[in-house]
Write an enzyme that holds these catalytic residues in place. Structure first.
Site, PDB file in Angstrom:
ATOM      1  N   ASN A   1     -10.037  -0.073  -0.095  1.00 55.46           N
ATOM      2  CA  ASN A   1      -8.580   0.029  -0.050  1.00 55.46           C
ATOM      3  C   ASN A   1      -8.021  -0.410  -1.410  1.00 55.46           C
ATOM      4  O   ASN A   1      -8.071  -1.583  -1.752  1.00 55.46           O
ATOM      5  CB  ASN A   1      -8.048  -0.869   1.080  1.00 55.46           C
ATOM      6  CG  ASN A   1      -6.532  -0.833   1.199  1.00 55.46           C
ATOM      7  OD1 ASN A   1      -5.841  -0.316   0.332  1.00 55.46           O
ATOM      8  ND2 ASN A   1      -6.026  -1.406   2.276  1.00 55.46           N
TER       9      ASN A   1
ATOM     10  N   HIS B   1      -3.465   7.265   3.058  1.00 55.62           N
ATOM     11  CA  HIS B   1      -3.826   5.967   2.468  1.00 55.62           C
ATOM     12  C   HIS B   1      -5.225   5.607   2.965  1.00 55.62           C
ATOM     13  O   HIS B   1      -5.547   5.811   4.135  1.00 55.62           O
ATOM     14  CB  HIS B   1      -2.814   4.906   2.899  1.00 55.62           C
ATOM     15  CG  HIS B   1      -3.202   3.524   2.499  1.00 55.62           C
ATOM     16  ND1 HIS B   1      -3.661   3.213   1.240  1.00 55.62           N
ATOM     17  CD2 HIS B   1      -3.221   2.356   3.200  1.00 55.62           C
ATOM     18  CE1 HIS B   1      -3.929   1.924   1.180  1.00 55.62           C
ATOM     19  NE2 HIS B   1      -3.676   1.386   2.357  1.00 55.62           N
TER      20      HIS B   1
ATOM     21  N   CYS C   1       0.816  -1.226   0.000  1.00 56.54           N
ATOM     22  CA  CYS C   1       0.000   0.000   0.000  1.00 56.54           C
ATOM     23  C   CYS C   1       0.845   1.270   0.000  1.00 56.54           C
ATOM     24  O   CYS C   1       0.332   2.349  -0.285  1.00 56.54           O
ATOM     25  CB  CYS C   1      -0.938   0.016   1.196  1.00 56.54           C
ATOM     26  SG  CYS C   1      -2.122  -1.319   1.142  1.00 56.54           S
TER      27      CYS C   1
HETATM   28  N1  ACO Z   1     -18.391  -8.919   8.727  1.00 50.57           N
HETATM   29  C1  ACO Z   1     -18.795  -9.249   9.987  1.00 50.57           C
HETATM   30  N2  ACO Z   1     -17.947  -9.626  10.950  1.00 50.57           N
HETATM   31  C2  ACO Z   1     -16.635  -9.670  10.652  1.00 50.57           C
HETATM   32  C3  ACO Z   1     -16.152  -9.360   9.379  1.00 50.57           C
HETATM   33  C4  ACO Z   1     -17.088  -8.966   8.388  1.00 50.57           C
HETATM   34  N3  ACO Z   1     -16.721  -8.639   7.136  1.00 50.57           N
HETATM   35  N4  ACO Z   1     -14.801  -9.489   9.372  1.00 50.57           N
HETATM   36  C5  ACO Z   1     -14.455  -9.874  10.610  1.00 50.57           C
HETATM   37  N5  ACO Z   1     -15.557  -9.995  11.399  1.00 50.57           N
HETATM   38  C6  ACO Z   1     -15.654 -10.368  12.792  1.00 50.57           C
HETATM   39  C7  ACO Z   1     -14.445 -11.160  13.276  1.00 50.57           C
HETATM   40  O1  ACO Z   1     -14.577 -12.536  12.965  1.00 50.57           O
HETATM   41  C8  ACO Z   1     -14.513 -10.912  14.771  1.00 50.57           C
HETATM   42  O2  ACO Z   1     -15.468 -11.766  15.326  1.00 50.57           O
HETATM   43  P1  ACO Z   1     -15.271 -12.389  16.817  1.00 50.57           P
HETATM   44  O3  ACO Z   1     -15.182 -11.194  17.741  1.00 50.57           O
HETATM   45  O4  ACO Z   1     -16.472 -13.227  16.996  1.00 50.57           O
HETATM   46  O5  ACO Z   1     -13.986 -13.150  16.745  1.00 50.57           O
HETATM   47  C9  ACO Z   1     -15.048  -9.467  14.875  1.00 50.57           C
HETATM   48  O6  ACO Z   1     -15.658  -9.194  13.593  1.00 50.57           O
HETATM   49  C10 ACO Z   1     -13.989  -8.429  15.160  1.00 50.57           C
HETATM   50  O7  ACO Z   1     -12.890  -8.668  14.275  1.00 50.57           O
HETATM   51  P2  ACO Z   1     -11.624  -7.724  14.279  1.00 50.57           P
HETATM   52  O8  ACO Z   1     -10.642  -8.214  13.246  1.00 50.57           O
HETATM   53  O9  ACO Z   1     -11.115  -7.561  15.687  1.00 50.57           O
HETATM   54  O10 ACO Z   1     -12.292  -6.342  13.785  1.00 50.57           O
HETATM   55  P3  ACO Z   1     -11.640  -4.918  13.683  1.00 50.57           P
HETATM   56  O11 ACO Z   1     -12.454  -3.944  14.410  1.00 50.57           O
HETATM   57  O12 ACO Z   1     -10.151  -4.939  13.975  1.00 50.57           O
HETATM   58  O13 ACO Z   1     -11.805  -4.570  12.115  1.00 50.57           O
HETATM   59  C11 ACO Z   1     -10.472  -4.543  10.108  1.00 50.57           C
HETATM   60  C12 ACO Z   1     -11.206  -5.402  11.134  1.00 50.57           C
HETATM   61  C13 ACO Z   1     -11.471  -3.696   9.401  1.00 50.57           C
HETATM   62  C14 ACO Z   1      -9.754  -5.454   9.126  1.00 50.57           C
HETATM   63  C15 ACO Z   1      -9.436  -3.632  10.832  1.00 50.57           C
HETATM   64  O14 ACO Z   1      -8.716  -4.390  11.762  1.00 50.57           O
HETATM   65  C16 ACO Z   1      -8.446  -2.962   9.887  1.00 50.57           C
HETATM   66  O15 ACO Z   1      -8.795  -2.065   9.138  1.00 50.57           O
HETATM   67  N6  ACO Z   1      -7.147  -3.335   9.962  1.00 50.57           N
HETATM   68  C17 ACO Z   1      -6.074  -2.616   9.228  1.00 50.57           C
HETATM   69  C18 ACO Z   1      -6.087  -2.851   7.750  1.00 50.57           C
HETATM   70  C19 ACO Z   1      -4.911  -2.135   7.129  1.00 50.57           C
HETATM   71  O16 ACO Z   1      -4.660  -0.973   7.393  1.00 50.57           O
HETATM   72  N7  ACO Z   1      -4.101  -2.820   6.320  1.00 50.57           N
HETATM   73  C20 ACO Z   1      -2.897  -2.201   5.802  1.00 50.57           C
HETATM   74  C21 ACO Z   1      -2.994  -1.850   4.392  1.00 50.57           C
HETATM   75  S1  ACO Z   1      -3.440  -3.203   3.335  1.00 50.57           S
HETATM   76  C22 ACO Z   1      -2.094  -3.642   2.302  1.00 50.57           C
HETATM   77  O17 ACO Z   1      -0.977  -3.310   2.526  1.00 50.57           O
HETATM   78  C23 ACO Z   1      -2.375  -4.542   1.108  1.00 50.57           C
END
Ligand code: ACO
Length: 322
Positions: free
Chosen positions: A279, A249, A113
């Protein structure tokens, strides 16, 4: 002194829109969860016959047109991408021929990214050193090609697109500074588990798939972006209130808001496209920049802070007087 300056921007988004409602039909998710956790409402998906090179070509042509530059004037092409058309030749080489850039240097740059910020940094060094006069820097991705559409934790996050800028040598900045970093210790939190040299595991013969420990990536991203904005301001002897715009980003609205809070910036000073684009990895910053320029929000002379964080981990920032 010799600096580089952005003289034109361009971008391209594929036509097909994929909404959260459509994703509700594919995996166990809801529009509400996706909006609340990420800020994403919809994303674009490349047509089956469209490749990263196709998206990059459109963005590049628009940037060169905006810059009023003939393809023959470009003397370096840098393409940030994690999703090249082929392993080789590089997508930059394929694109160079399509755009009729002659025999200028052309290469792909993989920093996930952060690919566009890395590309901007490299281009800036070439121009400052006097090795290049005009450089085309592109971020282009077809991330949806390497998603597991059964994995709700990743397939809702990404989209396809491309953005580009033309940089030219100038006596005034321009790009005031760029800062790039990486830390490979985190490689297991975000990436793919297969590749050409490591080979493909039997269960993954279907292709390369993005794997991410989202909540762990989230914490490091917020912390690291907080540090890189401090580093960038300090390098330029600037205070937070000197900035006009944050062009971050576009991975997650909550991460964007945390960086804006760190900079004491109101969300009115932040360019947000994640709601419509998802993203788009290396394409996200130049897409947001082009949208901000074309909508008339970002004006000549204003100070912009561009930043990105991604797989590797890689991260970087650029302070730009537009
Ligand atoms: N729909 C419903 N529930 C979901 C989904 C979904 N699409 N995806 C995950 N969940 C659930 C999980 O299973 C989990 O359930 P549990 O509590 O029963 O175990 C719950 O939601 C919480 O999951 P988390 O992963 O803790 O959710 P979080 O609030 O952290 O959000 C997200 C997830 C959106 C991915 C976030 O962590 C994020 O944005 N991370 C950073 C991404 C990023 O910046 N990446 C870098 C760039 S990408 C690149 O370089 C290619």
């Amino acid at each position: 002194m010799r600096y580089s300056r952005i003289i034109g921007t361009g971008s391209y988004l594929p036509e097909t829109v994929l909404t959260n409602a459509e994703l509700e039909q594919r995996v166990d998710t809801t529009d509400q969860w996706i909006r609340e956790r990420t800020g994403i409402r919809e994303r674009r998906v490349a047509a089956p016959d469209q490749t990263t090179c196709d998206l990059a070509e459109m963005a590049a042509r628009r940037a060169m047109e905006a810059a009023g530059v003939d393809p023959s004037e470009i003397d370096l092409l840098i393409l940030g991408t994690t999703t090249p058309d082929l392993v080789f030749p590089s997508t930059a080489c394929l694109l160079q021929t399509r755009l009729g850039l002659g025999e200028c240097g052309a290469f792909d740059l993989n920093a996930a990214c952060s690919g566009f910020i890395y590309g901007l940094s490299v281009a800036d060094q070439f121009i400052r050193a006097g090795t290049a006069e005009k450089v085309l820097v592109i971020g282009a991705e077809t991330l949806t090609r390497m998603l597991d559409w059964n994995d709700r934790s990743t397939c809702v996050l990404f989209g396809d697109g491309a953005g580009a800028v033309v940089l030219a040598a100038d006596e005034k900045p321009g790009i005031m500074s760029t800062h790039i970093h990486a830390n490979g210790h985190y490689s297991d939190l975000l990436g793919t588990s297969v590749g050409v040299s490591r080979g493909f595991k039997a269960e993954e013969r279907g292709g390369v798939r993005v794997k991410m420990k989202g909540n762990e990536v989230f914490k490091v991203a917020v912390n690291t972006l907080g540090r890189i904005v401090d580093e960038t301001l300090a390098a330029n002897n600037l205070e937070k209130h000197d900035l006009d715009w944050l062009i971050p980003h576009q991975a997650n609205l909550r991460i964007i808001k945390a960086t804006a809070r760190k900079l004491d910036m109101s969300m009115d000073q932040v360019i947000v496209t994640v709601d419509q684009h998802g993203n788009t990895s290396a394409a996200s910053v130049p897409l947001a920049l082009d949208e901000a320029v074309r909508s008339g929000r970002v004006k000549r002379g204003e100070k912009l802070l561009l930043e990105a964080f991604g797989g590797g981990f890689t991260w970087g920032a650029a302070l730009v007087r537009y």
